[in-house]
Write an enzyme that holds these catalytic residues in place. Structure first.
Site, PDB file in Angstrom:
ATOM      1  N   ASP A  67     -18.755   1.685  -7.987  1.00 40.48           N
ATOM      2  CA  ASP A  67     -18.809   2.579  -6.832  1.00 40.48           C
ATOM      3  C   ASP A  67     -18.751   4.060  -7.184  1.00 40.48           C
ATOM      4  O   ASP A  67     -18.463   4.429  -8.322  1.00 40.48           O
ATOM      5  CB  ASP A  67     -17.678   2.236  -5.836  1.00 40.48           C
ATOM      6  CG  ASP A  67     -16.405   1.794  -6.534  1.00 40.48           C
ATOM      7  OD1 ASP A  67     -16.151   2.266  -7.650  1.00 40.48           O
ATOM      8  OD2 ASP A  67     -15.665   0.975  -5.967  1.00 40.48           O
ATOM      9  N   ASN A 136      -5.038  -3.883  -0.006  1.00 45.16           N
ATOM     10  CA  ASN A 136      -5.561  -4.570   1.193  1.00 45.16           C
ATOM     11  C   ASN A 136      -6.582  -5.651   0.818  1.00 45.16           C
ATOM     12  O   ASN A 136      -7.218  -6.235   1.683  1.00 45.16           O
ATOM     13  CB  ASN A 136      -6.189  -3.558   2.167  1.00 45.16           C
ATOM     14  CG  ASN A 136      -7.390  -2.828   1.567  1.00 45.16           C
ATOM     15  OD1 ASN A 136      -7.819  -3.127   0.453  1.00 45.16           O
ATOM     16  ND2 ASN A 136      -7.940  -1.874   2.303  1.00 45.16           N
ATOM     17  N   HIS A 138      -9.329  -5.205  -1.109  1.00 46.40           N
ATOM     18  CA  HIS A 138     -10.713  -4.800  -1.344  1.00 46.40           C
ATOM     19  C   HIS A 138     -11.111  -4.981  -2.808  1.00 46.40           C
ATOM     20  O   HIS A 138     -10.291  -4.908  -3.705  1.00 46.40           O
ATOM     21  CB  HIS A 138     -10.996  -3.376  -0.833  1.00 46.40           C
ATOM     22  CG  HIS A 138     -10.412  -2.247  -1.632  1.00 46.40           C
ATOM     23  ND1 HIS A 138     -10.016  -1.058  -1.052  1.00 46.40           N
ATOM     24  CD2 HIS A 138     -10.175  -2.085  -2.953  1.00 46.40           C
ATOM     25  CE1 HIS A 138      -9.565  -0.235  -1.982  1.00 46.40           C
ATOM     26  NE2 HIS A 138      -9.657  -0.835  -3.145  1.00 46.40           N
ATOM     27  N   GLU A 143     -14.057  -3.098   2.012  1.00 48.09           N
ATOM     28  CA  GLU A 143     -12.780  -3.158   2.714  1.00 48.09           C
ATOM     29  C   GLU A 143     -12.692  -4.432   3.563  1.00 48.09           C
ATOM     30  O   GLU A 143     -13.718  -5.092   3.811  1.00 48.09           O
ATOM     31  CB  GLU A 143     -12.639  -1.908   3.608  1.00 48.09           C
ATOM     32  CG  GLU A 143     -12.739  -0.562   2.864  1.00 48.09           C
ATOM     33  CD  GLU A 143     -11.457  -0.183   2.099  1.00 48.09           C
ATOM     34  OE1 GLU A 143     -10.680  -1.065   1.713  1.00 48.09           O
ATOM     35  OE2 GLU A 143     -11.249   1.030   1.901  1.00 48.09           O
TER      36      GLU A 143
HETATM   37  C1  F6R Z   1     -12.640   1.038  -8.392  1.00 47.22           C
HETATM   38  C2  F6R Z   1     -12.687   0.093  -7.281  1.00 47.22           C
HETATM   39  C3  F6R Z   1     -11.479  -0.291  -6.504  1.00 47.22           C
HETATM   40  C4  F6R Z   1     -10.188  -0.341  -7.322  1.00 47.22           C
HETATM   41  C5  F6R Z   1      -9.005  -0.671  -6.421  1.00 47.22           C
HETATM   42  C6  F6R Z   1      -7.691  -0.685  -7.180  1.00 47.22           C
HETATM   43  O1  F6R Z   1     -13.932   1.215  -8.943  1.00 47.22           O
HETATM   44  O2  F6R Z   1     -13.740  -0.340  -6.968  1.00 47.22           O
HETATM   45  O3  F6R Z   1     -11.708  -1.548  -5.920  1.00 47.22           O
HETATM   46  O4  F6R Z   1     -10.314  -1.301  -8.327  1.00 47.22           O
HETATM   47  O5  F6R Z   1      -8.922   0.274  -5.396  1.00 47.22           O
HETATM   48  O6  F6R Z   1      -7.391   0.618  -7.581  1.00 47.22           O
HETATM   49  P1  F6R Z   1      -6.189   0.897  -8.577  1.00 47.22           P
HETATM   50  O7  F6R Z   1      -6.563   0.286  -9.872  1.00 47.22           O
HETATM   51  O8  F6R Z   1      -6.126   2.395  -8.664  1.00 47.22           O
HETATM   52  O9  F6R Z   1      -4.968   0.276  -7.976  1.00 47.22           O
END
Ligand code: F6R
Length: 245
Positions: A67, A136, A138, A143
Site C-alpha cells: 500500500d 481491527n 485489517h 479495513e
Molecule cells: C502496512 C500495512 C498494514 C500494517 C498494519 C500493522 O503496509 O499494510 O496492514 O501491516 O497496520 O501495522 P503495525 O505493524 O505498525 O502494527
C-alpha cells in the site's frame, strides 16, 4: 495454517527473515510482497544484516508493496516509498526498477489500481507475501467490512487506523485519509503468506482471527481459507489464544 511461536519481537523478526532468505536463495527470481508499519522493521534489519555479512543477492528479485498513502509524495519522509528505501532497498543490491509500490499521487487513481493489478499479474503470482495485521484485523489497508473479492483499490482509512499511524506524522491532521491498497483477493492469490504478529496489543485480534468464523468484519480471517499461511507470532501476541489451548 502453521503457527510459529517466537519468544519476542526480535526472535519473530529473525524467523521471518530466515524464511524469506531461504526463498530468495532457492529461487533467485522471486516475487516478494512486502509490508510497512512497525512490525516488519526488525525483519528488514535482519535481511540487511544478512546482506552485509553474507551478500545474499536480490539482483533478480521483484518486490510489490501492499500500500501507499494517497496524496503523499514519494520523496516525503512519511511515504511508504521512503520507508521501504530507508529500511531495506537502499541497503541491498535490488535494482530500483524492480521495486514496486502503488503510485498514490497518480491523477487517475482508479487507472493506477488497475495498472498495479496488471503489474502483479505480469510478474506472475506473488511467491511470498509478508503481512502485518491492524488491531481491527485489517490486512494491507483493507479495513473491516471490505469485500473479500476486493482487488487493488482506493480506501478510506478508519479513524482508529489514522490515530494509530499519527505517531509517524508531525501533526495528526497530516495523517492521510485515504490509501491505495492491494485488495484482499489480490493478497489471497499469493503462493505463500507470512503474517507477523507481535505485542500484547495484537493478542485480541489474533485470538479473533483464530477462533471466529471467517467474516468480512475481520479481514484477516480470510487467511484461514488460504492453503499456505505461516503466522509468526511472539509470546505476547499469543497470550490470549494460549489461555484456551
Ligand atoms: C502496512 C500495512 C498494514 C500494517 C498494519 C500493522 O503496509 O499494510 O496492514 O501491516 O497496520 O501495522 P503495525 O505493524 O505498525 O502494527
Amino acid at each position: 495454517m502453521e503457527i510459529i511461536e517466537a519468544k519476542n519481537y526480535d526472535e519473530m523478526s529473525e524467523k521471518a527473515a530466515q524464511l524469506i532468505l531461504a526463498k530468495v536463495k532457492q529461487e533467485s527470481s522471486l516475487v516478494l510482497g512486502l509490508a510497512t508499519g512497525g512490525t516488519p522493521v526488525g525483519t528488514y534489519e535482519h535481511l540487511v544484516k544478512d546482506y552485509q555479512e553474507n551478500g545474499t543477492s536480490y539482483q533478480h528479485v521483484h518486490t510489490v508493496n501492499l500500500d501507499e498513502y494517497v496524496g503523499v509524495e514519494k520523496e516525503n519522509p512519511t511515504s511508504y516509498h521512503t520507508y521501504m528505501k530507508e529500511h531495506l532497498f537502499q541497503h541491498i543490491d535490488i535494482p530500483s526498477q524492480q521495486t514496486h509500490l502503488p503510485n498514490a499521487m497518480a491523477n487517475d487513481l482508479q487507472a493506477e489500481c488497475q495498472k498495479y493489478e496488471e503489474l502483479i499479474e505480469k510478474l506472475g503470482r506473488i511467491d511470498l507475501q509478508l503481512l502485518g495485521i491492524g488491531v481491527n484485523g485489517h490486512i494491507g489497508f483493507n479495513e473491516p467490512g471490505t469485500s473479500f473479492a476486493s482487488t487493488t483499490n482506493v480506501v478510506e482509512l478508519t479513524a482508529s487506523t489514522r490515530e494509530k499511524n499519527a505517531c509517524y506524522f508531525d501533526n495528526p491532521f497530516d495523517v492521510p485519509t485515504h490509501a491505495v491498497t492491494m485488495g484482499i483477493s489480490t493478497i489471497m492469490k499469493s503462493k505463500q503468506i507470512v503474517l507477523l504478529v507481535s505485542g500484547k496489543q495484537k493478542a485480541q485480534i489474533l485470538f479473533k482471527l483464530l477462533t471466529e468464523p471467517t467474516n468480512e468484519q475481520v479481514p484477516a480471517s480470510i487467511l484461514k481459507q488460504h492453503d499456505h499461511v505461516v503466522i509468526i507470532a511472539d509470546q505476547e501476541a499469543l497470550m490470549e489464544i494460549k489461555q484456551i489451548r
